[in-house]
Design a protein around this motif. Structure first.
Motif, PDB file in Angstrom:
ATOM      1  N   LYS A   1      46.388  39.386  35.595  1.00  0.00           N
ATOM      2  CA  LYS A   1      46.792  39.539  36.995  1.00  0.00           C
ATOM      3  C   LYS A   1      48.318  39.470  37.164  1.00  0.00           C
ATOM      4  O   LYS A   1      48.864  40.011  38.111  1.00  0.00           O
ATOM      5  CB  LYS A   1      46.134  38.466  37.864  1.00  0.00           C
ATOM      6  N   GLU A   2      48.991  38.803  36.239  1.00  0.00           N
ATOM      7  CA  GLU A   2      50.444  38.667  36.317  1.00  0.00           C
ATOM      8  C   GLU A   2      51.154  40.023  36.199  1.00  0.00           C
ATOM      9  O   GLU A   2      52.270  40.181  36.652  1.00  0.00           O
ATOM     10  CB  GLU A   2      50.922  37.734  35.210  1.00  0.00           C
ATOM     11  N   TYR A   3      50.497  40.999  35.617  1.00  0.00           N
ATOM     12  CA  TYR A   3      51.103  42.307  35.403  1.00  0.00           C
ATOM     13  C   TYR A   3      51.019  43.230  36.617  1.00  0.00           C
ATOM     14  O   TYR A   3      51.662  44.273  36.642  1.00  0.00           O
ATOM     15  CB  TYR A   3      50.438  43.029  34.230  1.00  0.00           C
ATOM     16  N   PHE A   4      50.236  42.840  37.588  1.00  0.00           N
ATOM     17  CA  PHE A   4      49.988  43.734  38.710  1.00  0.00           C
ATOM     18  C   PHE A   4      50.336  43.064  40.031  1.00  0.00           C
ATOM     19  O   PHE A   4      50.291  41.847  40.151  1.00  0.00           O
ATOM     20  CB  PHE A   4      48.525  44.183  38.710  1.00  0.00           C
ATOM     21  N   HIS A   5      50.667  43.899  41.006  1.00  0.00           N
ATOM     22  CA  HIS A   5      50.954  43.366  42.338  1.00  0.00           C
ATOM     23  C   HIS A   5      49.730  42.697  42.894  1.00  0.00           C
ATOM     24  O   HIS A   5      48.619  43.222  42.800  1.00  0.00           O
ATOM     25  CB  HIS A   5      51.374  44.487  43.302  1.00  0.00           C
ATOM     26  N   ASN A   6      49.975  41.557  43.485  1.00  0.00           N
ATOM     27  CA  ASN A   6      48.907  40.838  44.162  1.00  0.00           C
ATOM     28  C   ASN A   6      48.505  41.648  45.385  1.00  0.00           C
ATOM     29  O   ASN A   6      49.352  42.058  46.169  1.00  0.00           O
ATOM     30  CB  ASN A   6      49.457  39.465  44.575  1.00  0.00           C
TER      31      ASN A   6
END
Length: 177
Positions: free
Chosen positions: A100-105
């Motif tokens: 999830k850290e790689y993608f926009h929340n």
């Protein structure tokens, strides 16, 4: 060096393009770091409109391949959009879907403020809207929207609003307690 032509790059336009492409691709700085191999500090620097570091051809090629845009468009085009052949980007997303850290929340702005901004240790001392935007430069935060939502959090009693300068123009927001 004889025969080598010095190319002048509009670093401000490049910075705008790199950031807008990253946001359109829904990648965080860390996502671009993982996809390209460049450090997050280097990526942040390239996305700053006041950047003074010329990227090399390897860097430009990596971005060009990731977003399927020409290097020329990357350097010059206004309102650039990601291309149609997103094989590299889709492969990266498929291989890293669980990170999830790689993608926009995809949370709403209020959820983002509650889950990311308010728990940040600096919020105990208080931050200006511009400082919040700078701290979370991975996200496409707009000053007016953040200010409006922070005011709502003040109204709900979750945040304290302070006018440290006495001008009524710049406010610091901090968590209670």
């Amino acid at each position: 060096m004889k025969g080598k032509k010095q190319v002048t790059i509009d670093l401000s336009q490049l910075a705008k393009n790199l950031k807008s492409l990253r946001i359109e691709a829904k990648l965080s700085i860390y996502g671009v770091e993982a996809a390209t191999g460049f450090s997050s500090d280097h990526i942040r620097q390239l996305e700053r409109t006041d950047n003074q570091v010329n990227p090399n051809t390897k860097t430009l090629l990596a971005y060009s391949n990731l977003y399927d845009v020409s290097i020329d468009d990357l350097l010059k085009k206004v309102n650039i959009r990601i291309g149609k052949d997103l094989t590299v980007l889709h492969q990266f997303k498929n291989e890293n879907i669980m990170n999830k850290e790689y993608f926009h929340n995809k949370n709403s702005l209020p959820d983002f403020l509650l889950s990311k901004v308010l728990p940040h240790p600096e919020m105990k001392k208080g931050l200006k809207i511009s400082e919040i935007i700078t701290m979370f430069s991975d996200y496409d935060l707009k000053s007016k929207a953040v200010s409006r939502e922070m005011s709502r959090l003040v109204d709900k009693g979750k945040v304290i609003k302070e006018d440290r300068t006495g001008t009524g123009a710049v406010f610091h927001y901090k968590v209670k307690g």
